[in-house]
Write an enzyme that holds these catalytic residues in place. Structure first.
Site, PDB file in Angstrom:
ATOM      1  N   GLU A 279       0.811  -1.223   0.000  1.00 43.23           N
ATOM      2  CA  GLU A 279       0.000   0.000   0.000  1.00 43.23           C
ATOM      3  C   GLU A 279       0.846   1.275   0.000  1.00 43.23           C
ATOM      4  OE1 GLU A 279      -2.860  -0.359   3.164  1.00 43.23           O
ATOM      5  OE2 GLU A 279      -3.930  -1.963   2.141  1.00 43.23           O
TER       6      GLU A 279
ATOM      7  N   GLU B 188      -5.949  -8.068  -0.216  1.00 43.04           N
ATOM      8  CA  GLU B 188      -6.592  -7.764   1.072  1.00 43.04           C
ATOM      9  C   GLU B 188      -8.035  -7.381   0.824  1.00 43.04           C
ATOM     10  OE1 GLU B 188      -4.837  -4.801   3.661  1.00 43.04           O
ATOM     11  OE2 GLU B 188      -2.831  -5.632   3.359  1.00 43.04           O
TER      12      GLU B 188
HETATM   13  O1  IFM Z   1      -4.691  -3.245   8.848  1.00 43.59           O
HETATM   14  C1  IFM Z   1      -4.557  -2.666   7.594  1.00 43.59           C
HETATM   15  C2  IFM Z   1      -3.352  -3.247   6.883  1.00 43.59           C
HETATM   16  O2  IFM Z   1      -2.191  -3.046   7.596  1.00 43.59           O
HETATM   17  C3  IFM Z   1      -3.182  -2.621   5.519  1.00 43.59           C
HETATM   18  N1  IFM Z   1      -4.412  -2.631   4.782  1.00 43.59           N
HETATM   19  C4  IFM Z   1      -5.610  -2.183   5.423  1.00 43.59           C
HETATM   20  C5  IFM Z   1      -5.780  -2.900   6.748  1.00 43.59           C
HETATM   21  C6  IFM Z   1      -7.073  -2.420   7.449  1.00 43.59           C
HETATM   22  O3  IFM Z   1      -7.007  -1.057   7.716  1.00 43.59           O
END
Ligand code: IFM
Length: 437
Positions: free
Chosen positions: A171, A354
């Protein structure tokens, strides 16, 4: 509320990868095993930055309980585990001598995945920058691209023979914009020059590390980016313009840099004056070939105009049902991004790396099952339309440290009692196990 998923493994092509994801600082316990301090340790213990001042020193104590945690991955019938190595654990000073205990820990962890038949999906940077590098300017310093590539080499020389897929940086929007412009994550800066430099250097670091890993003969190299569906908050031309700006910063800057070697004009409009000199020349490195792209998706945002300097926008509260993060539930956005990214990078295999929700409804966990069900349906729709999606990872395996929001946002398929550290699989874990059996 649903207790089961309507999909099963058989609804997906052979080889479709089901996985769960975590990250080092959020679960391991940064005080164990000789890890050096990271900017998250100091950010968290600075008053006002994190809910209740909570930090990752113990987290889920995964450093000691990793075998039980891998058993939960295998037990759910998942094929893959997406984890990260901590730069501060592997090289406490950020540069120079590796910490043998840190590397040995990841060596055991990856062996543990292989022993359970799980594909190891590695992320090299999920946000715990070693403090000595933060002291040198961290992501504002161009040299970070070279420090990071050296760290990537150290990790891959030890683990690379068993890793299935690697993303250098999780990210980049969070690493750069959230942390240097919005000030919500470490190092907590609110400065457009710092943000512009971080926006560029995070991509240069991605490219340098990718080149270094190619040179070592590593395969399965990708990039993981987060996306948020941006919609104008009303029918005005100003709202439409600001939604385009938000979209350019969030959803176009990183993926277009890696796949096309260019930044979107709508984002350059504000950032170009603050970029380091000669930034265009770095695209030769930033576009180092990748084998796959990972999409992290959670929500949409309604965007309207705001007074003040560029980007002059604000998020507006939306009407849809929300998760405990206050994020609207909008599965169509995932479908839309799968289509968009497939168009941006034709032919490249995609993965949802994710997706998940924070909710704390016990004991049934129905909202999480409903959220995952609806997002998996969006995934299936995109696949039916020809999107080359090859896998889906739930965020997260465990309840864990949700950064500035501490431990109260529960994303896990497995519940963690943060007093006793006992793990208990939730209804969503059981439902996934039944769907994947
Ligand atoms: O917990 C985070 C993760 O570290 C990165 N992506 C989003 C998740 C939820 O906020």
């Amino acid at each position: 509320m649903p207790e089961r998923f309507t999909f099963t493994r058989a609804d997906f092509p052979d080889g479709f990868v089901w996985g769960a994801a975590t990250s080092a600082y959020q679960i391991e316990g940064s005080s164990f095993g000789g890890a050096g301090p990271s900017h998250w340790d100091t950010f968290a213990t600075t008053p006002g930055n994190v809910v209740r001042g909570e930090d990752g020193r113990v987290a889920c104590d995964h450093f000691h309980r990793w075998e039980e945690d891998l058993d939960f991955v295998r037990g759910a019938g998942l094929d893959a585990y997406r984890f990260s190595t901590s730069w501060a654990r592997v090289i406490p000073e950020g540069r120079g001598a590796p910490n043998a205990d840190g590397l040995a820990f990841y060596d055991r962890l990856v062996d543990g995945m292989c022993a359970r038949g799980l594909q190891p999906w590695l992320t090299l940077y999920h946000w715990e920058l070693p403090s000595p590098l933060a002291d040198l300017g961290g992501w504002r310093n161009r040299d970070i691209a070279y420090w990071f590539a050296d760290y990537a080499e150290v990790v891959m020389r030890t683990l690379g023979d068993r890793i299935y897929a690697t993303a250098p940086i999780n990210e980049p929007w969070c690493v750069a914009w959230l942390s240097h412009f919005l000030g919500q994550h470490a190092p907590g800066l609110r400065d457009i020059r710092a943000a512009a430099r971080a926006m560029h250097h995070v991509l240069l670091a991605h490219g340098r590390a990718t080149q270094a890993m190619h040179a070592l003969g590593c395969t399965g190299l990708g990039a993981v980016m987060n996306f948020e569906h941006a919609e104008p908050a009303d029918a005005s031309a100003e709202a439409a313009d600001r939604a385009r700006t938000y979209d350019a910063i969030y959803n176009r800057w990183f993926v277009e840099a890696v796949t096309r070697g260019a930044y979107p004009a709508e984002a350059l409009a504000g950032l170009e004056p603050h970029l380091p000199a000669g930034w265009e020349k770095d695209f030769a490195t930033i576009t180092a070939p990748v084998n796959w792209l990972g999409i992290n998706y959670y929500t949409r945002k309604l965007i309207g105009p705001a007074p003040g300097p560029w980007p002059a926008l604000e998020e507006v509260d939306g009407p849809l049902e929300k998760t405990d993060m206050g994020w609207e539930i909008y599965p169509d956005g995932l479908h839309g991004f799968l289509r968009r990214v497939a168009d941006t990078a034709p032919g490249l295999p995609l993965f949802v790396t994710e997706n998940g929700m924070a909710t704390d409804v016990s004991p049934d966990d129905g909202p999480r099952i409903a959220y995952l069900e609806d997002h998996v349906a969006a995934v299936r729709r995109a696949m039916a339309e020809g999107v080359p999606l090859r896998g889906y990872f739930v965020w997260s395996l465990l309840d864990n440290y949700e950064w500035a929001l501490g431990y109260e946002k529960r994303f896990g398929l497995v519940h963690v009692d943060f007093d006793s550290l006992a793990r208990t699989p939730k209804a969503s874990w059981h439902a996934l196990r039944a769907a994947l059996a």
